[in-house]
Design a protein around this motif. Structure first.
Motif, PDB file in Angstrom:
ATOM      1  N   LYS A   1     -19.866   4.984  28.088  1.00 20.57           N
ATOM      2  CA  LYS A   1     -20.132   4.291  26.830  1.00 20.57           C
ATOM      3  C   LYS A   1     -18.901   3.512  26.383  1.00 20.57           C
ATOM      4  O   LYS A   1     -17.777   3.768  26.822  1.00 20.57           O
ATOM      5  CB  LYS A   1     -20.522   5.282  25.738  1.00 20.57           C
ATOM      6  N   LEU A   2     -19.164   2.552  25.494  1.00 23.92           N
ATOM      7  CA  LEU A   2     -18.074   1.861  24.835  1.00 23.92           C
ATOM      8  C   LEU A   2     -17.486   2.778  23.764  1.00 23.92           C
ATOM      9  O   LEU A   2     -18.236   3.366  22.970  1.00 23.92           O
ATOM     10  CB  LEU A   2     -18.570   0.564  24.211  1.00 23.92           C
ATOM     11  N   THR A   3     -16.179   2.928  23.771  1.00 25.48           N
ATOM     12  CA  THR A   3     -15.514   3.892  22.900  1.00 25.48           C
ATOM     13  C   THR A   3     -14.468   3.187  22.045  1.00 25.48           C
ATOM     14  O   THR A   3     -13.694   2.381  22.567  1.00 25.48           O
ATOM     15  CB  THR A   3     -14.834   4.983  23.745  1.00 25.48           C
ATOM     16  N   PRO A   4     -14.445   3.441  20.723  1.00 19.02           N
ATOM     17  CA  PRO A   4     -13.390   2.867  19.894  1.00 19.02           C
ATOM     18  C   PRO A   4     -12.011   3.241  20.430  1.00 19.02           C
ATOM     19  O   PRO A   4     -11.696   4.421  20.610  1.00 19.02           O
ATOM     20  CB  PRO A   4     -13.649   3.483  18.512  1.00 19.02           C
ATOM     21  N   THR A   5     -11.206   2.235  20.696  1.00 18.57           N
ATOM     22  CA  THR A   5      -9.909   2.423  21.336  1.00 18.57           C
ATOM     23  C   THR A   5      -8.880   1.542  20.625  1.00 18.57           C
ATOM     24  O   THR A   5      -9.189   0.409  20.255  1.00 18.57           O
ATOM     25  CB  THR A   5      -9.988   2.020  22.828  1.00 18.57           C
ATOM     26  N   PRO A   6      -7.664   2.045  20.427  1.00 15.20           N
ATOM     27  CA  PRO A   6      -6.638   1.191  19.823  1.00 15.20           C
ATOM     28  C   PRO A   6      -6.462  -0.101  20.616  1.00 15.20           C
ATOM     29  O   PRO A   6      -6.598  -0.128  21.846  1.00 15.20           O
ATOM     30  CB  PRO A   6      -5.375   2.065  19.883  1.00 15.20           C
ATOM     31  N   TRP A   7      -6.177  -1.162  19.908  1.00 16.26           N
ATOM     32  CA  TRP A   7      -6.007  -2.471  20.525  1.00 16.26           C
ATOM     33  C   TRP A   7      -5.011  -2.378  21.679  1.00 16.26           C
ATOM     34  O   TRP A   7      -3.870  -1.943  21.495  1.00 16.26           O
ATOM     35  CB  TRP A   7      -5.536  -3.462  19.475  1.00 16.26           C
ATOM     36  N   PRO A   8      -5.415  -2.765  22.900  1.00 22.46           N
ATOM     37  CA  PRO A   8      -4.555  -2.576  24.074  1.00 22.46           C
ATOM     38  C   PRO A   8      -3.533  -3.693  24.267  1.00 22.46           C
ATOM     39  O   PRO A   8      -2.866  -3.747  25.299  1.00 22.46           O
ATOM     40  CB  PRO A   8      -5.559  -2.549  25.228  1.00 22.46           C
TER      41      PRO A   8
ATOM     42  N   LEU B   1     -14.326   3.819  14.183  1.00 22.73           N
ATOM     43  CA  LEU B   1     -13.710   2.531  14.492  1.00 22.73           C
ATOM     44  C   LEU B   1     -12.719   2.213  13.372  1.00 22.73           C
ATOM     45  O   LEU B   1     -13.115   1.937  12.249  1.00 22.73           O
ATOM     46  CB  LEU B   1     -14.781   1.450  14.597  1.00 22.73           C
ATOM     47  N   ALA B   2     -11.411   2.269  13.699  1.00 22.06           N
ATOM     48  CA  ALA B   2     -10.371   2.091  12.696  1.00 22.06           C
ATOM     49  C   ALA B   2      -9.733   0.709  12.813  1.00 22.06           C
ATOM     50  O   ALA B   2     -10.070  -0.084  13.701  1.00 22.06           O
ATOM     51  CB  ALA B   2      -9.306   3.187  12.855  1.00 22.06           C
ATOM     52  N   HIS B   3      -8.807   0.444  11.894  1.00 21.95           N
ATOM     53  CA  HIS B   3      -8.093  -0.823  11.893  1.00 21.95           C
ATOM     54  C   HIS B   3      -7.324  -0.995  13.202  1.00 21.95           C
ATOM     55  O   HIS B   3      -6.703  -0.062  13.713  1.00 21.95           O
ATOM     56  CB  HIS B   3      -7.138  -0.869  10.706  1.00 21.95           C
ATOM     57  N   ASN B   4      -7.391  -2.209  13.766  1.00 16.02           N
ATOM     58  CA  ASN B   4      -6.720  -2.541  15.034  1.00 16.02           C
ATOM     59  C   ASN B   4      -7.306  -1.786  16.220  1.00 16.02           C
ATOM     60  O   ASN B   4      -6.622  -1.562  17.224  1.00 16.02           O
ATOM     61  CB  ASN B   4      -5.207  -2.282  14.946  1.00 16.02           C
ATOM     62  N   TYR B   5      -8.581  -1.368  16.105  1.00 15.09           N
ATOM     63  CA  TYR B   5      -9.286  -0.740  17.222  1.00 15.09           C
ATOM     64  C   TYR B   5     -10.282  -1.741  17.812  1.00 15.09           C
ATOM     65  O   TYR B   5     -10.797  -2.623  17.119  1.00 15.09           O
ATOM     66  CB  TYR B   5     -10.051   0.503  16.761  1.00 15.09           C
TER      67      TYR B   5
ATOM     68  N   PRO C   1      -0.565   3.821  18.775  1.00 12.91           N
ATOM     69  CA  PRO C   1      -1.850   4.488  19.028  1.00 12.91           C
ATOM     70  C   PRO C   1      -2.160   4.675  20.507  1.00 12.91           C
ATOM     71  O   PRO C   1      -3.051   5.440  20.849  1.00 12.91           O
ATOM     72  CB  PRO C   1      -2.872   3.554  18.360  1.00 12.91           C
ATOM     73  N   THR C   2      -1.453   3.971  21.390  1.00 11.29           N
ATOM     74  CA  THR C   2      -1.655   4.139  22.821  1.00 11.29           C
ATOM     75  C   THR C   2      -0.309   4.397  23.489  1.00 11.29           C
ATOM     76  O   THR C   2       0.755   4.121  22.927  1.00 11.29           O
ATOM     77  CB  THR C   2      -2.278   2.879  23.448  1.00 11.29           C
ATOM     78  N   ALA C   3      -0.367   4.947  24.694  1.00 15.94           N
ATOM     79  CA  ALA C   3       0.866   5.105  25.474  1.00 15.94           C
ATOM     80  C   ALA C   3       1.429   3.714  25.808  1.00 15.94           C
ATOM     81  O   ALA C   3       0.670   2.749  25.952  1.00 15.94           O
ATOM     82  CB  ALA C   3       0.576   5.886  26.743  1.00 15.94           C
ATOM     83  N   TRP C   4       2.738   3.612  25.962  1.00 17.25           N
ATOM     84  CA  TRP C   4       3.337   2.295  26.167  1.00 17.25           C
ATOM     85  C   TRP C   4       4.685   2.410  26.883  1.00 17.25           C
ATOM     86  O   TRP C   4       5.281   3.479  26.956  1.00 17.25           O
ATOM     87  CB  TRP C   4       3.506   1.562  24.839  1.00 17.25           C
ATOM     88  N   ARG C   5       5.135   1.267  27.403  1.00 18.21           N
ATOM     89  CA  ARG C   5       6.480   1.144  27.979  1.00 18.21           C
ATOM     90  C   ARG C   5       7.242   0.081  27.198  1.00 18.21           C
ATOM     91  O   ARG C   5       6.669  -0.929  26.792  1.00 18.21           O
ATOM     92  CB  ARG C   5       6.415   0.722  29.447  1.00 18.21           C
ATOM     93  N   PRO C   6       8.548   0.265  27.005  1.00 13.91           N
ATOM     94  CA  PRO C   6       9.336  -0.770  26.330  1.00 13.91           C
ATOM     95  C   PRO C   6       9.589  -1.970  27.249  1.00 13.91           C
ATOM     96  O   PRO C   6       9.842  -1.803  28.445  1.00 13.91           O
ATOM     97  CB  PRO C   6      10.654  -0.057  26.000  1.00 13.91           C
ATOM     98  N   ARG C   7       9.465  -3.153  26.668  1.00 15.73           N
ATOM     99  CA  ARG C   7       9.918  -4.378  27.340  1.00 15.73           C
ATOM    100  C   ARG C   7      11.022  -4.975  26.475  1.00 15.73           C
ATOM    101  O   ARG C   7      10.777  -5.406  25.352  1.00 15.73           O
ATOM    102  CB  ARG C   7       8.763  -5.364  27.500  1.00 15.73           C
TER     103      ARG C   7
END
Length: 351
Positions: free
Chosen positions: A197-204, A183-187, A239-245
């Motif tokens: 299970k609940l999995t540490p994931t970058p802040w969505p 579990l890292a910063h901003n996760y 840390p996650t895939a994203w689209r530009p706005r």
């Protein structure tokens, strides 16, 4: 005068065997005399050969306890040769009495006496097996002293009562959390269907903003090129895939001789001036200056599973701001006065 005998001089004569080391030479027998006693010491002889084996002992048959010798004497008249091997414990003397068919042979202090010193033993725990609820527990010892191993079988207990609420503990220690991922910063913890299970994931949530100001845009007047890059913006990997706005705008002019004869638009594209389009600021097909506003545009049919315009996680990307003449052949102009662009990273979760 007749010679006197030993018996006429002595009241008694004692003879004893002497442990003198059998076979030693020059050892004499000693005879000591006092006014009332004679003491004769005789050397032990050389041990003879082993005699023939006797008959096997009659097998023992335990008959129980009797209180004392009087109780045993009461039994004696009832015993004969057919009762050979019968054994009794006389509780008053802690002795065992063995009947050989004719008489009792005593084994004194047969109970409670200290036995020989045993070998020191080191008992170690071997296997511990959890048995099903209701099964019998067992303990087996294997090996010989001083190295023995204890093997246990312990039945599982029944379901206990619900205990009082415990103190709060680290959520990462829960069985419902996949703690193989740190579990890292901003996760945050997010449910993952593949593991349940609940999995540490970058802040969505949305990241950013990154922006361009007037100084980051170029200025052009009466440009005839079909395509012109007027600014770029580099965004670090997320840390996650994203689209530009993209939000913002700039002032543009199409040099047309009549309304609708031509139009230049400012587009935002991924990776190059011809990359995937993700935003557009449409121009106006007149010779007047016009404030073109950026809004998302992907030029494709979209769905929750679409990968159009998606930038992979941990990938640095450069966005190109490009003026493209999309209608007619007239020239165009733009200015960086009051030009601006703000970019937000919208996380994408593709099922």
């Amino acid at each position: 005068m007749a010679e006197a005998t030993v018996g006429e001089y002595l009241a008694s004569v004692r003879m004893i065997g002497v442990d003198d080391g059998v076979g030693l030479e020059n050892v004499v027998n000693s005879f000591q005399v006092t006014p009332t006693e004679g003491l004769l010491e005789l050397k032990a002889g050389i041990p003879g050969p082993q005699g023939p084996a006797g008959p096997d002992a009659w097998p023992w048959e335990w008959r129980g306890d009797v209180t004392d010798m009087a109780a045993l004497d009461a039994i004696r008249p009832t015993l004969g040769t057919g009762n050979r091997g019968w054994a009794y414990r006389v509780m008053s003397t802690n002795s065992v009495m063995y009947w050989d068919g004719e008489t009792f042979y005593p084994f004194l202090e047969a109970f409670g006496a200290m036995g020989p010193r045993g070998f020191p033993n080191e008992l170690t725990i071997g296997t511990v097996t959890t048995l099903a609820e209701g099964e019998d527990a067992y303990a087996d010892i294997t090996g010989d002293p001083p190295n023995q191993v204890l093997h246990l079988g312990i039945p599982r207990g029944g379901q206990g009562e619900v205990g009082p609420p415990g103190q709060p503990g680290p959520v990462m220690n829960s069985a419902d959390v996949d703690n193989s991922i740190p579990l890292a910063h901003n996760y945050v913890l997010a449910y993952k269907a593949s593991t349940g299970k609940l999995t540490p994931t970058p802040w969505p949530g949305t990241a950013g903003p990154w922006g361009l100001g007037e100084a980051n845009f170029s200025t052009g007047s009466n440009v005839s090129a079909a395509s012109t890059t007027i600014a770029t913006l580099t965004i670090p990997g997320q840390p996650t895939a994203w689209r530009p706005r993209v939000e913002g705008g700039l002032s543009m002019q199409s040099h047309v001789s009549s309304i609708g004869a031509g139009r230049a638009d400012c587009e935002v594209r991924i990776g190059s001036s011809t990359g995937q389009i993700v935003a557009i600021a449409p121009g106006f097909p007149t010779a007047n200056w016009f404030r073109a506003q950026f809004y998302p545009y992907f030029g494709a049919t979209m769905s929750p599973t679409s990968t159009t315009g998606v930038i992979p996680a941990n990938t640095t990307v450069t966005l190109f701001f490009v003026i493209n003449r999309n209608l007619g052949s007239s020239n165009y102009s733009w200015t960086n006065s009051a030009a601006s662009a703000i970019v937000y990273a919208e996380p994408v979760v593709i099922p």
